[in-house]
Design an enzyme around this catalytic site. Sequence first.
Site, short mmCIF file in Angstrom:
data_model
loop_
_atom_site.label_atom_id
_atom_site.label_comp_id
_atom_site.label_asym_id
_atom_site.label_seq_id
_atom_site.Cartn_x
_atom_site.Cartn_y
_atom_site.Cartn_z
N ASN A 1 -2.44 0.09 -2.43
CA ASN A 1 -2.33 0.02 -3.89
C ASN A 1 -1.30 -1.02 -4.35
O ASN A 1 -1.39 -1.49 -5.48
CB ASN A 1 -1.94 1.41 -4.41
CG ASN A 1 -1.42 1.37 -5.82
OD1 ASN A 1 -2.19 1.34 -6.78
ND2 ASN A 1 -0.09 1.34 -5.98
N SER B 1 -9.43 -4.64 -8.88
CA SER B 1 -9.33 -4.62 -10.35
C SER B 1 -10.65 -5.12 -10.91
O SER B 1 -11.34 -5.94 -10.27
CB SER B 1 -8.20 -5.56 -10.80
OG SER B 1 -8.32 -5.82 -12.19
N TYR C 1 -4.54 -13.75 -9.83
CA TYR C 1 -4.80 -12.30 -9.73
C TYR C 1 -6.28 -12.04 -9.46
O TYR C 1 -6.65 -11.25 -8.58
CB TYR C 1 -4.35 -11.63 -11.02
CG TYR C 1 -4.41 -10.13 -11.02
CD1 TYR C 1 -3.50 -9.37 -10.28
CD2 TYR C 1 -5.36 -9.45 -11.77
CE1 TYR C 1 -3.55 -7.98 -10.28
CE2 TYR C 1 -5.42 -8.07 -11.79
CZ TYR C 1 -4.52 -7.33 -11.05
OH TYR C 1 -4.57 -5.95 -11.06
N ALA C 2 -7.17 -12.73 -10.21
CA ALA C 2 -8.61 -12.54 -10.04
C ALA C 2 -9.04 -12.93 -8.63
O ALA C 2 -9.84 -12.23 -8.00
CB ALA C 2 -9.38 -13.35 -11.08
N ALA C 3 -8.50 -14.05 -8.13
CA ALA C 3 -8.85 -14.49 -6.78
C ALA C 3 -8.39 -13.46 -5.74
O ALA C 3 -9.13 -13.12 -4.81
CB ALA C 3 -8.21 -15.85 -6.49
N ILE D 1 -5.19 0.46 -17.20
CA ILE D 1 -4.52 1.73 -16.93
C ILE D 1 -3.09 1.62 -17.46
O ILE D 1 -2.43 0.59 -17.24
CB ILE D 1 -4.50 2.04 -15.41
CG1 ILE D 1 -5.90 1.88 -14.78
CG2 ILE D 1 -3.91 3.42 -15.15
CD1 ILE D 1 -6.97 2.81 -15.26
N VAL E 1 4.94 -5.35 1.59
CA VAL E 1 3.62 -5.56 2.21
C VAL E 1 3.38 -7.01 2.63
O VAL E 1 2.47 -7.28 3.42
CB VAL E 1 2.46 -5.09 1.29
CG1 VAL E 1 2.50 -3.58 1.08
CG2 VAL E 1 2.43 -5.85 -0.03
N ARG F 1 5.77 3.71 -8.34
CA ARG F 1 5.49 3.70 -9.79
C ARG F 1 3.99 3.77 -10.03
O ARG F 1 3.19 3.62 -9.10
CB ARG F 1 5.99 2.39 -10.42
CG ARG F 1 7.46 2.30 -10.56
CD ARG F 1 7.89 1.00 -11.19
NE ARG F 1 7.99 -0.06 -10.21
CZ ARG F 1 7.30 -1.21 -10.27
NH1 ARG F 1 6.46 -1.42 -11.27
NH2 ARG F 1 7.46 -2.14 -9.35
N ALA G 1 3.80 3.15 -4.05
CA ALA G 1 3.75 4.48 -4.67
C ALA G 1 5.03 4.82 -5.42
O ALA G 1 5.24 5.96 -5.81
CB ALA G 1 3.48 5.53 -3.60
P1 NDP Z 1 3.03 -1.27 -11.15
O1 NDP Z 1 3.59 -2.60 -11.41
O2 NDP Z 1 3.34 -0.14 -12.07
O3 NDP Z 1 3.37 -0.81 -9.66
C1 NDP Z 1 3.17 -1.69 -8.59
C2 NDP Z 1 3.56 -1.01 -7.30
O4 NDP Z 1 3.36 -1.94 -6.23
C3 NDP Z 1 5.01 -0.59 -7.30
O5 NDP Z 1 5.11 0.69 -6.68
C4 NDP Z 1 5.68 -1.64 -6.44
O6 NDP Z 1 6.73 -1.05 -5.71
C5 NDP Z 1 4.56 -2.03 -5.47
N1 NDP Z 1 4.71 -3.37 -4.94
C6 NDP Z 1 4.59 -4.56 -5.59
N2 NDP Z 1 4.81 -5.58 -4.75
C7 NDP Z 1 5.08 -5.04 -3.54
C8 NDP Z 1 5.39 -5.57 -2.26
N3 NDP Z 1 5.48 -6.89 -2.05
N4 NDP Z 1 5.58 -4.72 -1.23
C9 NDP Z 1 5.50 -3.39 -1.42
N5 NDP Z 1 5.21 -2.81 -2.60
C10 NDP Z 1 5.01 -3.63 -3.65
O7 NDP Z 1 1.44 -1.50 -11.06
P2 NDP Z 1 0.20 -0.54 -11.34
O8 NDP Z 1 0.52 0.84 -10.95
O9 NDP Z 1 -0.29 -0.84 -12.69
O10 NDP Z 1 -0.86 -1.18 -10.32
C11 NDP Z 1 -1.13 -0.62 -9.05
C12 NDP Z 1 -2.32 -1.34 -8.45
O11 NDP Z 1 -3.44 -1.22 -9.33
C13 NDP Z 1 -2.09 -2.84 -8.26
O12 NDP Z 1 -2.72 -3.27 -7.09
C14 NDP Z 1 -2.77 -3.44 -9.49
O13 NDP Z 1 -3.17 -4.75 -9.27
C15 NDP Z 1 -3.95 -2.50 -9.65
N6 NDP Z 1 -4.52 -2.47 -10.99
C16 NDP Z 1 -3.78 -2.06 -12.06
C17 NDP Z 1 -4.37 -2.03 -13.32
C18 NDP Z 1 -3.64 -1.55 -14.53
O14 NDP Z 1 -4.24 -1.60 -15.61
N7 NDP Z 1 -2.43 -1.07 -14.43
C19 NDP Z 1 -5.75 -2.47 -13.52
C20 NDP Z 1 -6.41 -2.88 -12.33
C21 NDP Z 1 -5.82 -2.87 -11.12
P3 NDP Z 1 8.24 -1.64 -5.63
O15 NDP Z 1 8.56 -2.25 -6.94
O16 NDP Z 1 9.03 -0.42 -5.27
O17 NDP Z 1 8.16 -2.61 -4.52
#
Ligand code: NDP
Length: 240
Positions: A83, A135, A148-150, A181, A57, A15, A13
């Site tokens: 998320n 997704s 990613y797809a898997a 998005i 996570v 970003r 959360a």
């Molecule tokens: P961002 O890259 O903007 O944000 C990803 C978030 O996930 C960040 O808050 C990051 O936090 C957190 N994160 C990543 N890896 C870890 C980890 N190992 N442990 C804890 N937190 C983690 O991505 P989006 O907002 O675009 O995507 C959010 C979700 O939506 C994802 O699951 C993505 O696959 C899915 N999605 C996005 C789409 C899009 O078009 N944007 C389309 C379809 C699905 P921090 O860096 O602080 O760890």
Amino acid sequence: MNMVGKVALVTGATRGIGQAIAHRLKDAGAELVVTGRDEILLQAWRDQGVLALAADVTDVRQIEALIQTIIDRCGQIDVLVNNAGMTKDGLMIRMSDADWQRVIDTNLTGAFNVCRAAVRSMLKRRQGKIVNISSVIGVVGNAGQTNYAASKAGVIGFSKALAKEVASRNILVNVVAPGYIDTEMTQALTEEQRVEILRRIPLGRTGQGEDVAALVHFLVSEENKYITGQTIHCDGGLVI
Ligand code: NDP
């Protein structure tokens, strides 16, 4: 859709979509808990009075500790939104073991880690709402995104099985599958790719985090009493 009295945990959360979901649930009155790894962005949540805890996570011990801290501080977890996610794109033929594993570990095993730790509290209280963010790529695939797809297809299968396991305890598990998005994740697209994507979206625009947040809010609210095990697309009609 009032969320007063509900403790809601949103992963990733700091970003993008997760941040939008977290704001939406907070505005609806939920007692919000957010996680991520970026300390500066977590501090920004703390400055707004939100319990923001650092956790990766992929790290089981950190996730177990995260859930215990929430139970100690808030007493319960009513809503979980998994998320947190990442991409590491490349053609399969050239994909490294590390790039494959990191994406599976984060997107699929990460959701499992948090669900397993959090669902215990929901089972005891015989109630809970879980939304896992997949997704449309997990449904239709995409060249250059086998990992990613898997991972995202895995999230759908995982959620269906979990929905069946916990339904008798009144815990509802659903999946939201966003399309394109506008977030940091999609900022890497070239102008040419963006034009091509827009051409394929019937609603003629890319989505905003708020579009996804509105759907998640409904699914985790008291309004949703009878939808479980479903994958709902939020994609402007991209995959029909
Ligand atoms: P961002 O890259 O903007 O944000 C990803 C978030 O996930 C960040 O808050 C990051 O936090 C957190 N994160 C990543 N890896 C870890 C980890 N190992 N442990 C804890 N937190 C983690 O991505 P989006 O907002 O675009 O995507 C959010 C979700 O939506 C994802 O699951 C993505 O696959 C899915 N999605 C996005 C789409 C899009 O078009 N944007 C389309 C379809 C699905 P921090 O860096 O602080 O760890």
